[in-house]
Design a protein around this motif. Structure first.
Motif, PDB file in Angstrom:
ATOM      1  N   MET A   1      37.147   5.216 -32.608  1.00 15.79           N
ATOM      2  CA  MET A   1      36.796   5.499 -31.230  1.00 15.79           C
ATOM      3  C   MET A   1      36.925   6.993 -30.972  1.00 15.79           C
ATOM      4  SD  MET A   1      36.055   2.990 -29.140  1.00 15.79           S
ATOM      5  CE  MET A   1      36.165   1.242 -29.035  1.00 15.79           C
ATOM      6  N   LYS A   2      35.982   7.475 -30.223  1.00 16.60           N
ATOM      7  CA  LYS A   2      35.973   8.886 -29.844  1.00 16.60           C
ATOM      8  C   LYS A   2      36.139   8.960 -28.330  1.00 16.60           C
ATOM      9  CE  LYS A   2      33.049  12.976 -30.091  1.00 16.60           C
ATOM     10  NZ  LYS A   2      31.793  13.530 -30.589  1.00 16.60           N
ATOM     11  N   SER A   3      36.978   9.852 -27.860  1.00 10.88           N
ATOM     12  CA  SER A   3      37.152  10.069 -26.422  1.00 10.88           C
ATOM     13  C   SER A   3      36.473  11.376 -26.036  1.00 10.88           C
ATOM     14  CB  SER A   3      38.626  10.150 -26.064  1.00 10.88           C
ATOM     15  OG  SER A   3      39.237   8.909 -26.245  1.00 10.88           O
ATOM     16  N   LYS A   4      35.816  11.343 -24.871  1.00 11.41           N
ATOM     17  CA  LYS A   4      35.112  12.544 -24.432  1.00 11.41           C
ATOM     18  C   LYS A   4      35.014  12.556 -22.915  1.00 11.41           C
ATOM     19  CE  LYS A   4      31.319  15.532 -25.108  1.00 11.41           C
ATOM     20  NZ  LYS A   4      30.463  16.149 -26.019  1.00 11.41           N
ATOM     21  N   LYS A   5      35.020  13.766 -22.373  1.00  8.35           N
ATOM     22  CA  LYS A   5      34.829  13.974 -20.945  1.00  8.35           C
ATOM     23  C   LYS A   5      33.434  14.552 -20.732  1.00  8.35           C
ATOM     24  CE  LYS A   5      37.020  16.196 -16.985  1.00  8.35           C
ATOM     25  NZ  LYS A   5      38.195  16.988 -16.585  1.00  8.35           N
ATOM     26  N   PHE A   6      32.665  13.924 -19.860  1.00  8.89           N
ATOM     27  CA  PHE A   6      31.308  14.362 -19.553  1.00  8.89           C
ATOM     28  C   PHE A   6      31.255  14.851 -18.109  1.00  8.89           C
ATOM     29  CE2 PHE A   6      30.822  11.145 -22.818  1.00  8.89           C
ATOM     30  CZ  PHE A   6      29.842  11.661 -23.638  1.00  8.89           C
ATOM     31  N   GLN A   7      30.518  15.908 -17.859  1.00 12.55           N
ATOM     32  CA  GLN A   7      30.250  16.344 -16.505  1.00 12.55           C
ATOM     33  C   GLN A   7      29.171  15.433 -15.932  1.00 12.55           C
ATOM     34  OE1 GLN A   7      33.128  18.334 -16.253  1.00 12.55           O
ATOM     35  NE2 GLN A   7      31.853  18.966 -14.572  1.00 12.55           N
ATOM     36  N   VAL A   8      29.346  15.006 -14.688  1.00 13.52           N
ATOM     37  CA  VAL A   8      28.373  14.145 -14.013  1.00 13.52           C
ATOM     38  C   VAL A   8      28.027  14.811 -12.690  1.00 13.52           C
ATOM     39  CG1 VAL A   8      27.892  11.860 -13.093  1.00 13.52           C
ATOM     40  CG2 VAL A   8      29.425  12.088 -15.060  1.00 13.52           C
ATOM     41  N   THR A   9      26.779  15.203 -12.537  1.00 13.01           N
ATOM     42  CA  THR A   9      26.350  15.843 -11.293  1.00 13.01           C
ATOM     43  C   THR A   9      25.619  14.825 -10.420  1.00 13.01           C
ATOM     44  OG1 THR A   9      24.288  16.576 -12.313  1.00 13.01           O
ATOM     45  CG2 THR A   9      26.129  18.120 -12.360  1.00 13.01           C
ATOM     46  N   GLY A  10      25.565  15.110  -9.133  1.00 18.79           N
ATOM     47  CA  GLY A  10      24.818  14.267  -8.210  1.00 18.79           C
ATOM     48  C   GLY A  10      25.630  13.182  -7.533  1.00 18.79           C
TER      49      GLY A  10
END
Length: 64
Positions: A1-10
């Motif tokens: 498993m890979k953990s990641k933070k994504f930017q979410v706009t809108g």
């Protein structure tokens, strides 16, 4: 498993946060218990199996 933070706009309300969470939970390969979406930081943090799903697929699920 890979953990990641994504930017979410809108996102601008709690309903938007819920919609993003639902979209990510539906993606095969995402650890549903790890999905965390924040309106304050405009981000989504999650764990996923990189052998089952790509970052592009996660982005597409949210965009759709």
């Amino acid at each position: 498993m890979k953990s990641k933070k994504f930017q979410v706009t809108g996102m601008n309300c709690a309903a938007c946060v819920a919609a993003v969470e639902r979209a990510l939970h539906r993606v095969d390969g995402v650890d549903g218990g790890s999905v965390s979406v924040s309106l304050v930081t405009n981000s989504a943090t999650l764990a996923y199996d990189e052998t089952k799903v790509t970052e592009d697929a996660l982005i597409k699920a949210v965009a759709d």
